[in-house]
Design an enzyme around this catalytic site. Sequence first.
Site, PDB file in Angstrom:
ATOM      1  N   GLY A   1       0.831  -1.364   0.031  1.00  0.00           N
ATOM      2  CA  GLY A   1       0.067   0.057   0.095  1.00  0.00           C
ATOM      3  C   GLY A   1       0.850   1.276  -0.002  1.00  0.00           C
TER       4      GLY A   1
ATOM      5  N   THR B   1       1.686   3.087  -2.202  1.00  0.00           N
ATOM      6  CA  THR B   1       1.315   4.344  -3.255  1.00  0.00           C
ATOM      7  C   THR B   1       0.144   4.959  -2.677  1.00  0.00           C
ATOM      8  OG1 THR B   1       0.215   2.807  -4.530  1.00  0.00           O
ATOM      9  CG2 THR B   1       2.248   3.119  -5.355  1.00  0.00           C
ATOM     10  N   GLY B   2      -0.510   4.683  -1.746  1.00  0.00           N
ATOM     11  CA  GLY B   2      -1.387   5.324  -1.007  1.00  0.00           C
ATOM     12  C   GLY B   2      -1.094   6.644  -0.305  1.00  0.00           C
TER      13      GLY B   2
ATOM     14  N   LYS C   1       1.419   8.421  -9.611  1.00  0.00           N
ATOM     15  CA  LYS C   1       1.766   7.046  -9.034  1.00  0.00           C
ATOM     16  C   LYS C   1       3.162   6.640  -9.772  1.00  0.00           C
ATOM     17  CE  LYS C   1      -2.252   5.649  -6.817  1.00  0.00           C
ATOM     18  NZ  LYS C   1      -2.936   4.702  -6.122  1.00  0.00           N
TER      19      LYS C   1
ATOM     20  N   LYS D   1     -11.109  -3.582  10.632  1.00  0.00           N
ATOM     21  CA  LYS D   1      -9.648  -3.408  11.176  1.00  0.00           C
ATOM     22  C   LYS D   1      -9.736  -4.330  12.806  1.00  0.00           C
ATOM     23  CE  LYS D   1      -8.435   1.191   9.685  1.00  0.00           C
ATOM     24  NZ  LYS D   1      -8.036   2.464   9.874  1.00  0.00           N
TER      25      LYS D   1
ATOM     26  N   ARG E   1      -7.333  -7.365  13.763  1.00  0.00           N
ATOM     27  CA  ARG E   1      -6.571  -7.263  15.114  1.00  0.00           C
ATOM     28  C   ARG E   1      -6.697  -8.867  15.729  1.00  0.00           C
ATOM     29  NH1 ARG E   1      -7.432  -1.831  18.756  1.00  0.00           N
ATOM     30  NH2 ARG E   1      -6.634  -0.375  17.451  1.00  0.00           N
TER      31      ARG E   1
END
Length: 304
Positions: free
Chosen positions: A10, A12-13, A46, A139, A143
């Site tokens: 990730g 390039t985010g 990008k 999320k 976890r």
Amino acid sequence: MMKSRILVIGGTGNIGRHLVAASLDAGHPTAVLVRPSTAASSDSGKAELLNSFKARGACIVYGDMNDHGSLVAAMRQHGEVVICAVGHGRPLELDGQLKIVEAIQEAGCVKRFVPSEFGCDVEHAEQTLEPAKSMMESKLRVRQVIREVGIPHTIICSNWAIGLLLSGLGENGPLSTGVNIFGDDEKTRAIFLDEKDMSRLAIRAVEDPRTLDKVLYVRPPTNVCSFGQLVHLLEKKTGKTLERHYVPEQDLAKKIQAGNGAFNLGPFRVVHGRLRRVRWVEATQLYPDVRFVTVEEYLDGIIV
Ligand SMILES: NC(=O)c1ccc[n+]([C@@H]2O[C@H](COP(=O)([O-])OP(=O)(O)OC[C@H]3O[C@@H](n4cnc5c(N)ncnc54)[C@H](OP(=O)(O)O)[C@@H]3O)[C@@H](O)[C@H]2O)c1
């Protein structure tokens, strides 16, 4: 001491690009897992970003979170530490991290995993409505799984990303029409953290035994700001008096449910009180030398 090899998924985010830069700044051998379609796309932003990573010595690895083989291979070659910064904007992207967990188990070489969080503490968020609710549930699932299967990890709770939230408040931003104040302008408070500061801390934390299997809260008191303080700062910087539109909490909830893109108050709350169950550490105590860019300093840079 040899620095750990860091693999960023990730990169390039919005958030991931800062993590890659911070890893390079700190001298870690850094690899970025990039989808072949992104590398080949006509998105010049990008392409430039990837070129800048390469120029600084990062290794670009082609792969996909949904392609188990590419993940395992990338981890075996580059990933003593795996940092994930996939986004919350597309359905299933955050849940896709369960595939990263499977790959970590197979690769057998990852000594620390940082899942894509970088926000509020999803185990203590209250009154959260869609679309934030689903994001937080994803999320939370990640976890739970990393704890259940025993993946060594660190979870970064860095609250609000200052650039993503406040960069639109420049001279030509939405201020010309005044400001919406959600709820009470003094009690509604948030912690704003510069993405670069957050990323520097994350990179320090991945090598720190004190953050192993813990949540790292980043809550510098200097960076807590209420709505009222934010508006006051904006008035000071712009020299304008801003028209205040007060939106009561119940109206805001209706707007969110109607999907009009208003802020969700849930993640806006500052975490108070005692945090049970979760094993956590506080970044400002672990790294007292770190000085954080404040909201006022950030606004100085965007409002001229
Ligand atoms: N605290 C805050 O204020 C705040 C604000 C924003 C985000 N966040 C959090 O920060 C995290 C990152 O969000 P973001 O906004 O930075 O995300 P983003 O800009 O949408 O970037 C997502 C990244 O994931 C990559 N990706 C997506 N699917 C992939 C796949 N299948 N395989 C490999 N890479 C894939 C994307 O690559 P491509 O370039 O190929 O698309 C891109 O690099 C999230 O957890 C989010 O909730 C926090």
